[in-house]
Design a protein around this motif. Sequence first.
Motif, short mmCIF file in Angstrom:
data_model
loop_
_atom_site.label_atom_id
_atom_site.label_comp_id
_atom_site.label_asym_id
_atom_site.label_seq_id
_atom_site.Cartn_x
_atom_site.Cartn_y
_atom_site.Cartn_z
N MET A 1 -3.48 10.20 -9.82
CA MET A 1 -3.03 11.34 -10.62
C MET A 1 -1.65 11.06 -11.17
N ASN A 214 -9.92 -7.39 4.27
CA ASN A 214 -10.09 -7.26 2.81
C ASN A 214 -10.13 -8.63 2.14
N PRO A 268 -5.18 -5.84 6.64
CA PRO A 268 -5.23 -6.41 5.30
C PRO A 268 -4.07 -7.38 5.09
N THR A 271 0.19 -7.70 2.39
CA THR A 271 0.82 -6.39 2.29
C THR A 271 2.19 -6.47 2.97
N THR A 417 -16.17 -7.04 -3.33
CA THR A 417 -16.01 -5.63 -2.99
C THR A 417 -17.04 -5.21 -1.95
N THR A 420 -15.96 -6.36 1.53
CA THR A 420 -14.93 -5.51 2.12
C THR A 420 -15.53 -4.21 2.65
N GLU A 421 -16.53 -3.69 1.91
CA GLU A 421 -17.07 -2.38 2.29
C GLU A 421 -18.15 -2.47 3.36
N LYS A 425 -15.29 -3.95 6.68
CA LYS A 425 -15.18 -2.63 7.31
C LYS A 425 -15.64 -2.70 8.77
N ALA A 428 -12.78 -4.10 10.77
CA ALA A 428 -11.69 -3.14 10.92
C ALA A 428 -12.09 -1.99 11.85
N ASP A 429 -13.33 -1.55 11.73
CA ASP A 429 -13.78 -0.40 12.53
C ASP A 429 -14.37 -0.80 13.88
N TYR B 131 4.26 2.24 2.62
CA TYR B 131 5.13 1.57 3.58
C TYR B 131 5.53 2.53 4.71
N ASP B 136 2.46 -0.25 11.99
CA ASP B 136 3.22 -1.17 12.84
C ASP B 136 4.72 -1.05 12.61
N PHE B 137 5.10 -1.27 11.34
CA PHE B 137 6.52 -1.39 11.04
C PHE B 137 7.04 -0.25 10.17
N PHE B 233 -6.57 8.86 -8.99
CA PHE B 233 -6.87 7.43 -9.13
C PHE B 233 -5.77 6.53 -8.57
N ASN B 234 -4.55 6.66 -9.12
CA ASN B 234 -3.48 5.72 -8.76
C ASN B 234 -3.26 5.63 -7.26
N GLU B 235 -3.14 6.80 -6.62
CA GLU B 235 -2.78 6.81 -5.20
C GLU B 235 -3.85 6.14 -4.35
N SER B 241 -5.30 -1.18 -0.84
CA SER B 241 -4.90 -2.51 -0.39
C SER B 241 -4.34 -2.49 1.03
N VAL B 242 -3.85 -1.34 1.51
CA VAL B 242 -3.39 -1.29 2.90
C VAL B 242 -4.43 -0.68 3.83
N PRO B 244 -8.24 -0.90 3.34
CA PRO B 244 -9.51 -1.17 2.64
C PRO B 244 -10.73 -0.65 3.38
N ASP B 245 -10.60 -0.43 4.71
CA ASP B 245 -11.77 0.05 5.43
C ASP B 245 -11.94 1.55 5.29
N VAL B 246 -10.91 2.25 4.81
CA VAL B 246 -11.00 3.70 4.64
C VAL B 246 -11.30 4.05 3.19
N ASP B 248 -12.86 3.09 -0.09
CA ASP B 248 -13.74 2.13 -0.72
C ASP B 248 -13.72 2.33 -2.24
N SER B 249 -14.52 1.53 -2.92
CA SER B 249 -14.43 1.52 -4.38
C SER B 249 -14.99 2.79 -5.01
#
Lengths: 458, 298
Positions: A1, A214, A268, A271, A417, A420-421, A425, A428-429, B131, B136-137, B233-235, B241-242, B244-246, B248-249
């Motif tokens: 947004m 990822n 990931p 980062t 993609t 990763t999914e 996943k 990670a899970d 961040y 972790d950090f 979208f942006n967020e 990227s931090v 990816p398991d939560v 998805d596309s």
Amino acid sequence: MSGAFFNSPSSLSRRGFLVGAGALSLAACGGGGGGTSGSAGKPVGQADIDKAMKTPTQLTFWTWVPNIDKEVALFEKKYPAVKVKVVNAGQGTPQYTKLRTALKANSGAPDMVQIEFQAIPTFTITDSLLDLRPYGASALKSTFVDWTWGQVSGSGGEIWAIPQDTGPMGMLYRKDIFDQHGIQVPTTWDEFAAAARKLHKADPDVYLTNLAANQVAAWHGLLWQAGGKPYVTSGKSDITVSVDDAVSKKLGEYWGTLAKDGVIGVEPDFTDAWYAALNKGKYATWLTGAWGPAFLSGSAKATSGKWRAAPLPQWDAAKPSSGNWGGSTTAVIRSTKNPIQAAVFAQFLNSDPTSAKMFATEQFFFPATKPLLSEASFLADAPAFYGGQKVNQVFADISAQVDPAFQWPPFLDRVATDWTETVGKSLADKTDTVRALGSWQSRITTFAKSQGFTVKGG
Amino acid sequence: MATTTTAVARRRHGTAGALFIAPFMVLFLLLFLAPLGYAAYLSLFQEKLIGGSTFVGLDNYVTALKDPQLLKGIGRVALFFVIQVPVMLLLALCFALALDSGLLRLARVIRLGIFVPYAVPSVIATLMWGYLYGPDFGPFAQISHDLHLPAPHFLTDGWMLGSLANIVTWEFVGYNMIILYAALRTIPAELYEAAAMDGAGAWRIAWSIKLPALRPALTLTVLFSVIGSFQLFNEPKLLMSVAPDVIDSSYTANLYAYSVAFISQQTNYAATVSFILGLVIVIVSYAFLLTANRRRTA
């Protein structure tokens, strides 16, 4: 947004416009493209090449390689009539997205392009690359490492690109952490798993390694090492997908169990948190490509002198092998108006001894040419970051162990993609990774069928 | 004679008007209607890597309306809208009323402080929060670590929508506050004086004068929020990227449209998905306007 004002229906139309620009050209491509691949094309005579190289020409080259102007200058010095405009259109996927848009729009595509090995089939499927055989590329075969030549060759013998750098996989490890906990450098995956459990038990804040949830490229590299043949294409529309065969399941079982038991990290990569983890000693190894040593010494400066390099642990210690992660090539876009000059450029840039060497000394790329890989000064390099170890020698030996037959699918972005999914996943899970391989397989199969491919395997 | 002159003048007037409007109309046609029409046209085709493009009529729409990934994405942004927008607008309203009350010291500084996050591009804001959320950090995790408490799981499945809502709220409270504050400043001071004469206190003035006067501005901010929320979208794209398991596309509908276009190379289907998303936004906006109007006339 983003700002609400700018987000009102106008952004819908902006997207519509892009999509629109795309399809226009689809219609245009559909007519001309098909059926031409496979034929070698007429060889271009030396006289024609000489003439072309003396004709004033302007070429455009899309690349993300920093300071590549230095190598390009060598080319321009040898062929003063040809000028090369270097454009940075983004690294990897962002560049490919722009390239696809330009190709579909039939306007704005460059003459030459930086392209990673794994992305080549996604552009040959749309007939977007120029077969370089008529321009003398076949003569370079013996110059390049065998498996890199396999990566740029098409199923009909086409030469789609010239290799530039590579990433045979090895293991970078923290000697200090290994010493502190009495861990021997693991040479087999069994030893590696035992070390992972031992290390994490001894210090719960430290993991032997991180398998990023990822990073399909790392998975592909490990699969490559294990002897996997996940994608085999024959002809244009036939593909065999086997990402949950016995080899894949062995890999899934191995890494899935380590992840589930919580003795390796799965965060990931690339980062902020991951960089911090490498700097602060959260991970005792990094399984990475041959570009990794130079990359790490730049991004984990705090740990200088503590790292060493070794080959990947092996499945079969008697038959050492490795996979590849990363590396790229120079390809020529089929729509170029100056195919000769562009093809000569791609070959010169990567095979001219001075230019190729410059990539190793200026950009710290891991070489793709045999002469460089056996050059004494390259092999003797002993960076302080690795405690004076001859790291290049380690990876040069590994490079000889990479299986040349590994292939990539013509829709890699989608495959990545989906990995990763599903598989990522599951790591990670901490769920069933072998089962996730099955989901990955069925997702790829469904997509490939919907795109008109004949799919075999499973 | 006099009549003809007027007629000529009127005609001239007419051409001048058309000329003034022309640049807008040209841009509107070229940049808005034409691409929209073209996208609609595109959504009626299907293009395959093998086999090229074929006309499929409304097939893509039929597929999309049954596409669980799209429906889930729309459902998720609807939930996001229902929770995040009231919180954000309530905060914006409180800030606007407090600033307008004239009781705050350093009002200008505070006003600017609340507005500043809006000036930060959402990409940078998300990177920053990503961040801060780090398990972790990140500072929150570090503080919990120092206090021997378990680190908060901002980037896990259960928390993610809340973490996203927090970022969006942080970004847009100031923006909405400015709109509401500007509306408050247009209320004539005589109204307050009259109310004070009638014995109304500050709360009563806020309730009976300020809030009703804010209604058009509130409607506007809600409409903007409908559009913004459904286009989220942006967020999520950056937090992907931090985590990816939560994420998805197909986490949000807009993200799904993007992945369909640029990861799966299905531009036709992406046009369909975008159209349906646009339609959902129109319907929700219209439904909101309808209820808001009915309440006003009732």
